[in-house]
Design an enzyme around this catalytic site. Sequence first.
Site, PDB file in Angstrom:
ATOM      1  N   GLY A  63     -14.289  -0.001  -2.926  1.00  0.00           N
ATOM      2  CA  GLY A  63     -14.195   0.965  -1.789  1.00  0.00           C
ATOM      3  C   GLY A  63     -14.767   0.337  -0.453  1.00  0.00           C
ATOM      4  O   GLY A  63     -14.813  -0.758  -0.092  1.00  0.00           O
TER       5      GLY A  63
ATOM      6  N   GLU B 247      -4.162   8.236  -2.891  1.00  0.00           N
ATOM      7  CA  GLU B 247      -4.350   7.268  -1.544  1.00  0.00           C
ATOM      8  C   GLU B 247      -4.324   8.393  -0.379  1.00  0.00           C
ATOM      9  O   GLU B 247      -4.921   7.892   0.630  1.00  0.00           O
ATOM     10  CB  GLU B 247      -3.311   6.356  -1.625  1.00  0.00           C
ATOM     11  CG  GLU B 247      -3.834   4.841  -1.191  1.00  0.00           C
ATOM     12  CD  GLU B 247      -4.918   4.249  -2.160  1.00  0.00           C
ATOM     13  OE1 GLU B 247      -5.954   4.050  -1.774  1.00  0.00           O
ATOM     14  OE2 GLU B 247      -4.509   4.457  -3.661  1.00  0.00           O
TER      15      GLU B 247
ATOM     16  N   SER C  43      -7.670   0.865   4.878  1.00  0.00           N
ATOM     17  CA  SER C  43      -8.068   0.520   3.537  1.00  0.00           C
ATOM     18  C   SER C  43      -9.209  -0.515   3.839  1.00  0.00           C
ATOM     19  O   SER C  43      -9.304  -1.458   4.812  1.00  0.00           O
ATOM     20  CB  SER C  43      -6.961  -0.103   2.769  1.00  0.00           C
ATOM     21  OG  SER C  43      -7.559  -0.934   1.688  1.00  0.00           O
TER      22      SER C  43
ATOM     23  N   THR D 184     -10.364   0.735  -7.681  1.00  0.00           N
ATOM     24  CA  THR D 184      -9.699  -0.591  -7.269  1.00  0.00           C
ATOM     25  C   THR D 184     -10.026  -1.637  -8.404  1.00  0.00           C
ATOM     26  O   THR D 184     -11.011  -1.669  -9.302  1.00  0.00           O
ATOM     27  CB  THR D 184      -9.800  -1.231  -6.062  1.00  0.00           C
ATOM     28  OG1 THR D 184     -11.257  -1.202  -5.848  1.00  0.00           O
ATOM     29  CG2 THR D 184      -9.134  -0.692  -4.881  1.00  0.00           C
TER      30      THR D 184
ATOM     31  N   ASP E 265      -7.345   8.591   1.690  1.00  0.00           N
ATOM     32  CA  ASP E 265      -7.879   7.596   2.604  1.00  0.00           C
ATOM     33  C   ASP E 265      -7.346   7.832   4.245  1.00  0.00           C
ATOM     34  O   ASP E 265      -7.731   7.053   4.862  1.00  0.00           O
ATOM     35  CB  ASP E 265      -7.357   6.144   2.179  1.00  0.00           C
ATOM     36  CG  ASP E 265      -8.164   5.670   0.952  1.00  0.00           C
ATOM     37  OD1 ASP E 265      -9.228   6.274   0.647  1.00  0.00           O
ATOM     38  OD2 ASP E 265      -7.668   4.473   0.556  1.00  0.00           O
TER      39      ASP E 265
ATOM     40  N   THR F 263      -5.109  -0.487  -6.485  1.00  0.00           N
ATOM     41  CA  THR F 263      -5.856   0.466  -6.578  1.00  0.00           C
ATOM     42  C   THR F 263      -4.976   1.747  -6.678  1.00  0.00           C
ATOM     43  O   THR F 263      -3.860   1.902  -6.637  1.00  0.00           O
ATOM     44  CB  THR F 263      -6.782   0.813  -5.263  1.00  0.00           C
ATOM     45  OG1 THR F 263      -7.450   1.817  -5.642  1.00  0.00           O
ATOM     46  CG2 THR F 263      -5.853   1.198  -4.117  1.00  0.00           C
TER      47      THR F 263
ATOM     48  N   ASN G  58      -7.119   4.478  -6.006  1.00  0.00           N
ATOM     49  CA  ASN G  58      -7.914   5.220  -5.073  1.00  0.00           C
ATOM     50  C   ASN G  58      -9.155   5.389  -5.957  1.00  0.00           C
ATOM     51  O   ASN G  58      -9.783   4.896  -6.834  1.00  0.00           O
ATOM     52  CB  ASN G  58      -7.550   6.274  -4.416  1.00  0.00           C
ATOM     53  CG  ASN G  58      -8.647   6.383  -2.996  1.00  0.00           C
ATOM     54  OD1 ASN G  58      -9.124   5.709  -2.978  1.00  0.00           O
ATOM     55  ND2 ASN G  58      -8.309   7.432  -2.167  1.00  0.00           N
TER      56      ASN G  58
ATOM     57  N   ARG H 256       0.876  -1.140  -0.073  1.00  0.00           N
ATOM     58  CA  ARG H 256      -0.015  -0.019  -0.006  1.00  0.00           C
ATOM     59  C   ARG H 256       0.770   1.153   0.200  1.00  0.00           C
ATOM     60  O   ARG H 256       2.014   1.238   0.502  1.00  0.00           O
ATOM     61  CB  ARG H 256      -0.902   0.138   1.322  1.00  0.00           C
ATOM     62  CG  ARG H 256      -1.834   1.069   1.054  1.00  0.00           C
ATOM     63  CD  ARG H 256      -3.022   0.668   1.904  1.00  0.00           C
ATOM     64  NE  ARG H 256      -4.062   1.793   2.303  1.00  0.00           N
ATOM     65  CZ  ARG H 256      -5.146   2.192   1.169  1.00  0.00           C
ATOM     66  NH1 ARG H 256      -4.881   1.672   0.175  1.00  0.00           N
ATOM     67  NH2 ARG H 256      -5.919   3.123   1.681  1.00  0.00           N
TER      68      ARG H 256
END
Length: 553
Positions: free
Chosen positions: A431, A378, A409, A339, A381, A357, A359, A69
Amino acid sequence: MGAVVAADDARCSEIGVSMLREGGHAVDAAVATALCLGVVNPMGSGVGGGGFMVVWSADTSRTQAFDFRETAPLAASENMYEKNLDAKYKGALSMGVPGEISGLHKAWSTYRRLPWKTLFEPAIRLAKDGFVVAPYLAGKISSNADKIKKDPGLQQVFAPNGELLKAGDVCYNRMLGLTLEAVANEGPKAFYDGVIGEKLVKDVQDAGGILTMDDLRSYNVELKDAVKVDTMGHTILGMPTPSSGTLGLALVSNILESYETSNAAKGPLGLHRLIEALKHMFAVRMDLGDPDFVNISKTVADMLSPAFAKNIQQKILDNTTFPSNYYMPSWSQLQDQGTSHFCIVDGNRNAVSMTTTVNYAFGGGVLSQSTGIVLNNEMGDFSVPTEISEDSLPPSPANFIRPGKRPLSSMTPIIILKDKQLVGVVGGSGGMNIIPAVAQVFLNYFVLGMDPTDAVQSPRVYHKLIPNVVSYENWTMIDGDHIELSDDRKQFLIERGHKLEPKAGGAICQFIVQTFKKPNGHRKLSYGHQQVLRGMLTAVSDPRKDGRPAACW
Ligand SMILES: *[C@@H]1O[C@H](CO)[C@@H](O)[C@H](O)[C@H]1NC(C)=O
Ligand SMILES: *[C@@H]1O[C@H](CO)[C@@H](O)[C@H](O)[C@H]1NC(C)=O
Ligand SMILES: *[C@@H]1O[C@H](CO)[C@@H](O)[C@H](O)[C@H]1NC(C)=O
């Protein structure tokens, strides 16, 4: 033997299978599939993003979780969006340090059977020679027209002659082809400590971002043991935090199991209980964050605990639902997006479940022109102190920005065993809707006994806790099929006080199952290893997107 790939694009399933046919491990196929998806579905994933890969190794009965990530850049800070909250989602400042190439390389280094370069060839060809725009991509290009028209890089690739590309048009991303070629030849160093990285950093900084070469050089994939959950007669293996997916699924499944009847999840009442379990789960999961930065051990233990689940189950009533505050949420929800998910099982029954992903659709809306890479957003998030979200709850401190930290996530790539044999691989994109969708596919097939296609196709429900509304699927898919929750189910939910809203959308799930002719006991070989059974594989790509699975024999 038999081997299958279920991706959300037919070309990428085929490319994955072509690697298996050449003798590749499921992980070799995963690398080629992921690279392909980054080219043909650039709105959802790519080398400018990151993801999670769960690998079940049939020989060793071991499951590894690769966490690649994105991380917050070293110059990021808790209050960096104080003056401009929009920048958390839009533009180069919303970008986390990309992990995709590093993650794919680490997994490949662990399991490789084919050369690194071989895995890149199909994706390079698609990027350089062009690929046909599929209907789903065309839809995303059209619905993100403003985003594309605002950015010269996106415009060059997706509206090359000033007009947005449509389904059936050919799309070229030659710069991305050259980027992939450099990484194929020189390895991840080209990206993380070389010329590609330097070009990317320059483009990001020119666009107002804070990414540096130090960020790229210090990026690390985290390799962990998978989280293992025994529930509903099966073993679920999935990502640890910062994914809230496996823990969320574990809590929901344990709540339903604590009814102590195999019928608990059945019929309209089962659906009501599932919705209630999801509402409780969402209230709990926002205490999670990156365990390298915050102590979340109590929340993790709670979400895995059958006793905790039983306690929650006793707060669920079969005759009614409750206002949102009954579930005692403390923090506003993470509402992640975008994603792509794919599942792979190879001839030896090694399995990969991977979700990747950038995002939001087309990430932050910036394409680096010198590398062809779409920048993720990202950073969106993370929770930030000044953000008042739709649910008007405060932001979760466990998910505040720190340099090098990973945001929470909802991605839920999982692998399912029964009696120590592989029986399923599943995951989804979409998501916040991912956990409800994966829970429904899991229950539909493994608990309610639907066939694999119905388990995926069957109309789903979603909930966000706030607003206190059940979204039920009502939409006509690309192939013309209509999916809609049945009237008797709607009526049953309305009678229990649920507010219902139709939704023309939802998560996209890919699913592989393995079935055995004979009942599957514990067959131990003399040297103590579990015998790996090879049953029949069935792969399903969600008809809600235009994917198709592929197989070889
Ligand atoms: C984390 O919190 C738990 C209590 O919730 C505590 O028992 C544990 O010692 C803490 N761990 C660390 C490393 O501080
Ligand atoms: C639901 O059932 C409980 C008893 O189990 C009862 O006390 C309550 O009044 C009922 N609620 C509704 C809305 O019917
Ligand atoms: C369900 O979807 C169909 C078209 O896909 C639409 O005509 C219908 O009005 C929708 N129903 C509701 C309740 O929104």
